[in-house]
Motif scaffolding. Sequence first.
Motif, PDB file in Angstrom:
ATOM      1  N   LEU A   1       0.824  -1.211   0.000  1.00 25.61           N
ATOM      2  CA  LEU A   1       0.000   0.000   0.000  1.00 25.61           C
ATOM      3  C   LEU A   1       0.856   1.258   0.000  1.00 25.61           C
ATOM      4  O   LEU A   1       0.517   2.251  -0.673  1.00 25.61           O
ATOM      5  CB  LEU A   1      -0.951  -0.003   1.195  1.00 25.61           C
ATOM      6  CG  LEU A   1      -2.062  -1.045   1.139  1.00 25.61           C
ATOM      7  CD1 LEU A   1      -2.822  -1.102   2.461  1.00 25.61           C
ATOM      8  CD2 LEU A   1      -3.006  -0.782  -0.032  1.00 25.61           C
TER       9      LEU A   1
ATOM     10  N   ILE B   1       2.396   1.694  -3.642  1.00 25.95           N
ATOM     11  CA  ILE B   1       1.483   2.132  -4.708  1.00 25.95           C
ATOM     12  C   ILE B   1       0.870   3.504  -4.436  1.00 25.95           C
ATOM     13  O   ILE B   1       0.370   4.131  -5.361  1.00 25.95           O
ATOM     14  CB  ILE B   1       0.359   1.103  -4.987  1.00 25.95           C
ATOM     15  CG1 ILE B   1      -0.568   0.944  -3.794  1.00 25.95           C
ATOM     16  CG2 ILE B   1       0.936  -0.220  -5.443  1.00 25.95           C
ATOM     17  CD1 ILE B   1      -1.838   0.162  -4.107  1.00 25.95           C
ATOM     18  N   ASN B   2       0.935   3.978  -3.191  1.00 30.16           N
ATOM     19  CA  ASN B   2       0.295   5.254  -2.868  1.00 30.16           C
ATOM     20  C   ASN B   2       1.256   6.405  -2.581  1.00 30.16           C
ATOM     21  O   ASN B   2       0.815   7.558  -2.483  1.00 30.16           O
ATOM     22  CB  ASN B   2      -0.646   5.082  -1.660  1.00 30.16           C
ATOM     23  CG  ASN B   2      -1.866   4.282  -2.029  1.00 30.16           C
ATOM     24  OD1 ASN B   2      -2.642   4.683  -2.871  1.00 30.16           O
ATOM     25  ND2 ASN B   2      -2.022   3.122  -1.402  1.00 30.16           N
ATOM     26  N   PHE B   3       2.544   6.136  -2.447  1.00 25.36           N
ATOM     27  CA  PHE B   3       3.528   7.166  -2.117  1.00 25.36           C
ATOM     28  C   PHE B   3       4.634   7.190  -3.167  1.00 25.36           C
ATOM     29  O   PHE B   3       4.976   6.154  -3.731  1.00 25.36           O
ATOM     30  CB  PHE B   3       4.190   6.876  -0.761  1.00 25.36           C
ATOM     31  CG  PHE B   3       3.336   7.149   0.438  1.00 25.36           C
ATOM     32  CD1 PHE B   3       3.562   8.265   1.222  1.00 25.36           C
ATOM     33  CD2 PHE B   3       2.316   6.283   0.800  1.00 25.36           C
ATOM     34  CE1 PHE B   3       2.793   8.515   2.350  1.00 25.36           C
ATOM     35  CE2 PHE B   3       1.536   6.519   1.920  1.00 25.36           C
ATOM     36  CZ  PHE B   3       1.770   7.641   2.699  1.00 25.36           C
ATOM     37  N   GLU B   4       5.198   8.360  -3.355  1.00 24.30           N
ATOM     38  CA  GLU B   4       6.447   8.484  -4.105  1.00 24.30           C
ATOM     39  C   GLU B   4       7.583   8.262  -3.105  1.00 24.30           C
ATOM     40  O   GLU B   4       7.427   8.547  -1.918  1.00 24.30           O
ATOM     41  CB  GLU B   4       6.576   9.883  -4.718  1.00 24.30           C
ATOM     42  CG  GLU B   4       5.518  10.200  -5.761  1.00 24.30           C
ATOM     43  CD  GLU B   4       5.659   9.340  -7.007  1.00 24.30           C
ATOM     44  OE1 GLU B   4       6.808   9.050  -7.413  1.00 24.30           O
ATOM     45  OE2 GLU B   4       4.618   8.956  -7.574  1.00 24.30           O
TER      46      GLU B   4
ATOM     47  N   TYR C   1       7.782   7.082   3.027  1.00 26.59           N
ATOM     48  CA  TYR C   1       8.259   5.974   2.201  1.00 26.59           C
ATOM     49  C   TYR C   1       9.750   6.128   1.932  1.00 26.59           C
ATOM     50  O   TYR C   1      10.180   7.054   1.251  1.00 26.59           O
ATOM     51  CB  TYR C   1       7.463   5.945   0.903  1.00 26.59           C
ATOM     52  CG  TYR C   1       7.915   4.934  -0.137  1.00 26.59           C
ATOM     53  CD1 TYR C   1       8.640   3.799   0.190  1.00 26.59           C
ATOM     54  CD2 TYR C   1       7.586   5.123  -1.466  1.00 26.59           C
ATOM     55  CE1 TYR C   1       9.028   2.885  -0.768  1.00 26.59           C
ATOM     56  CE2 TYR C   1       7.953   4.214  -2.443  1.00 26.59           C
ATOM     57  CZ  TYR C   1       8.688   3.100  -2.091  1.00 26.59           C
ATOM     58  OH  TYR C   1       9.063   2.201  -3.049  1.00 26.59           O
TER      59      TYR C   1
END
Length: 158
Positions: A25, A28-31, A47
């Motif tokens: 998660l 796929i949701n953070f740079e 991240y």
Amino acid sequence: MNLKNRFFWVAAVIGLILDQLTKYLVVINFELKETLPVWSEVFHLTYVTNTGAAFSLFSEGGSWLRWLSLAVSLGLIVLAWLGPRLNIWEQLGYGFILAGALGNGIDRFVAGYVVDFLDFRFIQFPVFNLADVFINVGIICLLISSLQQPPPASRARN
């Protein structure tokens, strides 16, 4: 089927699923290096990647850690499968340690690094992940188990 050390397997499977799901998660949701303040300046989701051990130890030249994760994982599986019936604290302890070793080991073999994202800023602690948490929880469970058992000398006298 009477599965010996069933709490070991439950802790290991649930811990591994939670670890891999949370890392997925985050990816796929953070740079990379993106941070989300949950409680500003206290706790963030950040991240980062880590080529070292827990809390970024041995970050330079830590490729040997993938093999250590594999060896620890195999040793714990053999212990739970072929070894004696463990007490519940030992089962949970070794199961959580397996979850952490497998969780970070999978990352190291697949990507060459571990995904970290739990960022406690108020104590300036290195960013870490659930696998690291599970390893520490496992150690606490084993400590509890060792405090509950009489020393070997007193067991021999009984």
